[in-house]
Design a protein around this motif. Sequence first.
Motif, short mmCIF file in Angstrom:
data_model
loop_
_atom_site.label_atom_id
_atom_site.label_comp_id
_atom_site.label_asym_id
_atom_site.label_seq_id
_atom_site.Cartn_x
_atom_site.Cartn_y
_atom_site.Cartn_z
N THR A 1 33.83 136.01 -0.96
CA THR A 1 32.55 136.14 -1.66
C THR A 1 32.64 137.19 -2.74
O THR A 1 32.11 137.04 -3.84
CB THR A 1 31.45 136.51 -0.66
N THR B 1 31.93 137.30 -7.24
CA THR B 1 30.86 138.07 -7.85
C THR B 1 31.24 138.66 -9.19
O THR B 1 30.40 139.29 -9.83
CB THR B 1 30.44 139.23 -6.94
N ARG C 1 25.07 132.75 5.53
CA ARG C 1 26.34 133.42 5.22
C ARG C 1 27.54 132.50 5.29
O ARG C 1 28.33 132.44 4.35
CB ARG C 1 26.55 134.59 6.18
N SER D 1 26.49 127.68 2.42
CA SER D 1 25.44 127.77 1.40
C SER D 1 24.37 126.73 1.73
O SER D 1 24.55 125.87 2.59
CB SER D 1 26.02 127.52 0.01
N SER E 1 28.28 123.51 3.13
CA SER E 1 26.86 123.75 2.85
C SER E 1 26.01 123.05 3.90
O SER E 1 26.46 122.12 4.58
CB SER E 1 26.48 123.26 1.45
N TYR F 1 22.43 138.85 5.94
CA TYR F 1 23.77 138.98 5.34
C TYR F 1 24.03 140.46 5.12
O TYR F 1 23.18 141.18 4.60
CB TYR F 1 23.84 138.23 4.01
N PRO G 1 26.48 141.06 0.65
CA PRO G 1 26.78 139.82 -0.09
C PRO G 1 27.24 140.12 -1.51
O PRO G 1 26.84 141.11 -2.12
CB PRO G 1 25.43 139.10 -0.11
N TRP H 1 26.34 134.81 -3.92
CA TRP H 1 25.61 134.31 -2.75
C TRP H 1 24.11 134.51 -2.88
O TRP H 1 23.35 134.11 -2.00
CB TRP H 1 26.12 135.01 -1.49
N THR I 1 21.75 131.29 -2.50
CA THR I 1 21.55 130.83 -1.12
C THR I 1 20.67 131.80 -0.36
O THR I 1 19.80 131.38 0.44
CB THR I 1 22.91 130.66 -0.42
#
Length: 460
Positions: free
Chosen positions: A26, A30, A133, A136, A146, A175, A178, A182, A185
Amino acid sequence: MQSPHHSLAPSRRTLLLGAGATAAATFAATQTAAATTAATSMAQAAADVAIPSPDTLPLTGGPDFPIGLFWPPHPYASTPQRFAEIAEAGFDFVISGNYAGDGNIFQYQLDLARTAGLKMLISDDIQIRNMARWFSISDNPADHLSVTPAEARELFTRARDAYGPYSSLAGFNFYDEPGAGWFGTLAKALAVSRELAPQLLPYVNLFPSDDAAYYDAFVDVVKPSLVSFDRYPLLSEGREDANYFHNWAIVRNAALRGNVPAWVFIQTLAYNNHREPTAAELLWQVNISLAYGAKGIQYFTYWTPEAARGEGFGPALITVDGKRTARYAAAKKINTTWLHQVGRELKPLVSETVEHANETPLPNGTAGFQPTDLVTGVGGQPVVIGTFRSRDSAVKDRWLLVANRSHSTSTRATLTLNADQVTGVDFFQPVSSKYSATRGSTVPLTLAPGAAQLLRLHVR
């Protein structure tokens, strides 16, 4: 793996949650602006769900200042006596963890918490993490890994129905740390929570970061009920994290931007490249955070993680084998004789400014003291001054939380007030939770290591 004080580095909390690989994947997502753009687009479907005010939710609402802990007693140590021990130390809520992952264990701990007068934020890996988490949320069948919005609603409903009957349930931990990729979601997951259980707090804790865009995107896309982050400033060999104040300033601005509370974790233990805090250093972290506008304090950790987890964790408030350390006594004193009392005063107020006085050079990201119509000067040794106002614009009074910049030595400082504007000064007394009046346009302060004083200025 980098230390947690680097920008967007996976932190010790990520390791304890056993999500290193997922967090790393993740995290990689980003690093581009496209991630935030995509998250914004994904979040549009959740935009029409009513967002409860933080004032109406557990922990963020009400008059009491929330004090929480991470890494509670493990399931075998989860007893009425242990949960009473948590409450005795002045804690209000527990974030589940330390090998508690089974629904039956959560229900058992929720019952213990209810008896002890505690609240819990549940980190449910089966329902909540599957919708927020591990997968998605997407309507597109081509999106692998997902769940559909309907499936997300079903997962949340299971968790709500399983744990909702316990009055100790404050909400769910959706979460921990994150990446921005993310956020879309998470926006959908929080919308599901708000639709199906608007009375519960949807909790997310963010990475430490020196990137303001990360926190701003979280506020803009996710529409959170609070902004929580962890950054542990007490490094080995007596050093401080040079960007601790910078990170706090960024989080403060993001929380004000979203009109939500700011929460923080404080360091209770030694681990790789970080030292074991003294009692004064625990207090210092708390008071610096209050000066920067914190509306909730969380301790990392309560129970000590075992050696097999690596990272060189030292004893926290409670050792691996269940013994109290000196930091348990220190936290209890802070929580029960200071933080609850002063926090209750500060919780309804709005952070207006935070400034460092008499400090040269200024730490990165901080603002130096500037004279105002109310406080014309600050003499003496270094202090951090948080200024607060009422939410009611008709109230002209101001509150100052003056914190010792040092966690190792006492300090003396003198505030000079504008007598034409300030008609009186009150000192907050935590023993009685009342203010005592003083006279004069100069206010001398002597602060022990890590300590602070709350003042109320009566303004014309």
